[in-house]
Design a protein around this motif. Structure first.
Motif, short mmCIF file in Angstrom:
data_model
loop_
_atom_site.label_atom_id
_atom_site.label_comp_id
_atom_site.label_asym_id
_atom_site.label_seq_id
_atom_site.Cartn_x
_atom_site.Cartn_y
_atom_site.Cartn_z
N ASP A 85 50.77 30.59 8.02
CA ASP A 85 51.02 31.77 8.84
C ASP A 85 51.18 31.33 10.29
O ASP A 85 50.57 30.36 10.74
N LEU A 86 52.04 32.03 11.01
CA LEU A 86 52.14 31.87 12.45
C LEU A 86 51.41 33.05 13.10
O LEU A 86 51.68 34.21 12.75
N GLN A 87 50.51 32.76 14.01
CA GLN A 87 49.65 33.81 14.57
C GLN A 87 49.57 33.73 16.08
O GLN A 87 49.75 32.67 16.68
N ASP A 88 49.28 34.88 16.67
CA ASP A 88 48.94 34.95 18.08
C ASP A 88 47.44 34.70 18.20
O ASP A 88 46.64 35.23 17.43
N GLN A 89 47.04 33.90 19.18
CA GLN A 89 45.64 33.55 19.35
C GLN A 89 45.07 34.08 20.67
O GLN A 89 44.45 33.37 21.45
N GLY A 90 45.30 35.36 20.91
CA GLY A 90 44.68 35.98 22.07
C GLY A 90 45.54 36.03 23.31
O GLY A 90 45.03 35.85 24.43
N SER A 91 46.85 36.27 23.17
CA SER A 91 47.71 36.40 24.34
C SER A 91 47.28 37.59 25.18
O SER A 91 46.79 38.59 24.66
N ARG A 92 47.48 37.49 26.50
CA ARG A 92 47.02 38.55 27.40
C ARG A 92 47.79 38.52 28.71
O ARG A 92 48.40 37.52 29.06
N ILE A 93 47.71 39.61 29.43
CA ILE A 93 48.28 39.68 30.78
C ILE A 93 47.36 40.58 31.60
O ILE A 93 46.77 41.53 31.08
N GLY A 94 47.23 40.27 32.90
CA GLY A 94 46.33 41.07 33.71
C GLY A 94 46.67 41.02 35.18
O GLY A 94 47.54 40.26 35.63
N ILE A 95 45.99 41.85 35.93
CA ILE A 95 46.12 41.90 37.38
C ILE A 95 44.72 41.98 37.97
O ILE A 95 43.86 42.68 37.44
N LYS A 96 44.49 41.24 39.04
CA LYS A 96 43.18 41.26 39.68
C LYS A 96 43.36 41.04 41.18
O LYS A 96 44.38 40.50 41.63
N GLY A 97 42.37 41.45 41.94
CA GLY A 97 42.48 41.27 43.38
C GLY A 97 41.33 41.89 44.12
O GLY A 97 40.33 42.34 43.53
N SER A 98 41.45 41.93 45.44
CA SER A 98 40.41 42.50 46.30
C SER A 98 41.05 43.06 47.55
O SER A 98 42.17 42.69 47.93
N GLU A 99 40.36 43.97 48.20
CA GLU A 99 40.81 44.60 49.44
C GLU A 99 39.66 44.57 50.43
O GLU A 99 38.56 45.07 50.14
N ASP A 100 39.91 43.98 51.59
CA ASP A 100 38.88 43.87 52.63
C ASP A 100 38.62 45.25 53.24
O ASP A 100 39.52 45.91 53.74
N LEU A 101 37.34 45.68 53.18
CA LEU A 101 36.96 46.98 53.73
C LEU A 101 36.30 46.86 55.09
O LEU A 101 35.96 47.87 55.71
N GLY A 102 36.10 45.63 55.57
CA GLY A 102 35.43 45.42 56.84
C GLY A 102 33.92 45.40 56.68
O GLY A 102 33.37 45.77 55.63
N ASN A 103 33.23 44.92 57.69
CA ASN A 103 31.76 44.86 57.68
C ASN A 103 31.21 44.05 56.51
O ASN A 103 30.14 44.35 55.99
N GLY A 104 31.97 43.04 56.10
CA GLY A 104 31.50 42.18 55.02
C GLY A 104 31.63 42.76 53.64
O GLY A 104 31.09 42.21 52.68
N LEU A 105 32.35 43.87 53.49
CA LEU A 105 32.51 44.53 52.20
C LEU A 105 33.93 44.34 51.68
O LEU A 105 34.88 44.23 52.46
N ALA A 106 34.07 44.31 50.37
CA ALA A 106 35.39 44.19 49.75
C ALA A 106 35.43 45.01 48.47
O ALA A 106 34.45 45.07 47.72
N LEU A 107 36.55 45.66 48.25
CA LEU A 107 36.81 46.34 46.98
C LEU A 107 37.45 45.32 46.03
O LEU A 107 38.42 44.65 46.40
N VAL A 108 36.90 45.18 44.84
CA VAL A 108 37.45 44.23 43.86
C VAL A 108 37.89 45.01 42.62
O VAL A 108 37.33 46.05 42.29
N PHE A 109 38.91 44.50 41.94
CA PHE A 109 39.42 45.20 40.77
C PHE A 109 40.03 44.19 39.81
O PHE A 109 40.45 43.10 40.20
N LYS A 110 40.08 44.58 38.54
CA LYS A 110 40.68 43.74 37.50
C LYS A 110 41.05 44.61 36.31
O LYS A 110 40.27 45.45 35.87
N ALA A 111 42.26 44.42 35.81
CA ALA A 111 42.72 45.10 34.60
C ALA A 111 43.42 44.06 33.72
O ALA A 111 44.31 43.35 34.19
#
Length: 318
Positions: free
Chosen positions: A49-75
């Motif tokens: 059999d020919l199989q897929d072994q967990g292919s994936r795609i995603g987006i991730k990043g961060s946004e500087d909010l100032g005062n040492g804080l950052a918004l982070v995200f990942k999908a």
């Protein structure tokens, strides 16, 4: 079905960045050829059999909010690139989180990697294998004692997590799951499952992790037993060689399971681009008090050749 399996595959990843948003797109396509021995079906024949072994795609990043804080995200979304959607398999949500990070650590909410699974599986040699059939016995013990399939709680939705900053190699994390709709997460009014984990990483390559998870899974009108598990992982990893050991002890009422994995690897060649891996593990499930324990053994042997930073081929058997 017990599998004796030979796999050959090529995997790659593409990363792009956008400076202003500090956002990156990443992904991996993972295909292989499988040769499987049909032992449980009774004929004992091998099929290909020919199989897929967990292919994936995603987006991730961060946004500087100032005062040492950052918004982070990942999908991140998984997909079966080999068969497409012919079996109804389209893009599946693997991860989707948003969080707030600062000197205090990180708070995240959404669909996350289960921190307890990360404690007993992530970073171990069995986790470094490329084929999806190479399962962790420690993770199997955790899931089976909770009356779940192996891997059902690898990623969890409706979760809130905290990850501490690192202090001299030490760090910790905690998470809770709150879901009043899903079939397995209706029993409790507020927190269905909670977990607490800690780890230590030495600069020379030694590390240790330990964790605990507890909850009640079942429909709202049921009366399920409390499920709980603890686990640990120890290891030493460097560029040329390493070894890891992971253990989990899990129970739901009289249903108990214990599992462990031991693995090692050796890398050689230019930039240590060639790697040999071996792993062995087992778990012992006791379904009811006084019942005979059901032992399951798992082993895997593999060779991986890195062709570039993002592309690799492998051969694995187990």
């Amino acid at each position: 079905m017990k599998k004796g399996l030979l796999a050959v595959a090529v995997a790659g990843a593409l990363t792009m960045g956008a400076a202003q948003a500090e956002t990156s797109i990443y992904g991996s396509i993972r295909y292989d050829y499988n040769n499987i021995k049909q032992e449980i079906s009774g004929d004992g024949e091998r099929v290909s059999d020919l199989q897929d072994q967990g292919s994936r795609i995603g987006i991730k990043g961060s946004e500087d909010l100032g005062n040492g804080l950052a918004l982070v995200f990942k999908a991140e979304f998984g997909f079966n690139g080999m068969e497409g959607d012919k079996n109804g398999d389209g893009f599946k949500n693997r991860l989707a989180m948003i969080g707030l990070a600062g000197d205090f650590g990180t708070f995240a909410v959404g669909r996350l990697d289960n921190p307890f699974k990360q404690t007993i599986v992530d970073g171990s040699v069995i986790d470094d294998f490329n084929s999806t059939w190479s399962n962790s016995s420690a993770n199997a013990a955790f899931n089976q004692a909770w009356n779940l399939e192996n891997g059902d709680l690898d990623r969890v939705g409706n979760a809130l997590a905290y990850i501490s900053p690192e202090f001299s190699g030490f760090s910790a994390n905690a998470a809770i799951i709150m879901d009043d709709k899903a079939g397995n997460f209706q029993k409790e009014k507020h927190v269905d499952v909670w977990t607490l984990n800690a780890q230590y990483q030495h600069e020379l390559g030694f590390y240790g992790k330990a964790g605990y998870i507890q909850g009640k899974l079942g429909p709202r009108n049921s009366d399920p037993d409390k499920s709980k598990a603890w686990g640990a992982q120890l290891g030493y990893k460097q560029d040329q060689f390493g070894a890891t050991f992971a253990y989990a002890d899990s129970k739901t009422g009289d249903r108990k399971d214990k599992g462990w994995d031991l693995g090692g690897y050796f890398a050689f060649g230019n930039d240590y681009a060639s790697t040999i891996r071996v792993s062995y593990g087992q778990d012992k499930l006791r379904e009811t008090a006084g019942a005979e324990k059901q032992k399951t053994k798992r082993w895997a042997l593999g060779f991986q050749q890195d062709l570039s930073e993002r592309t690799r081929v492998w051969v694995e058997y187990g």
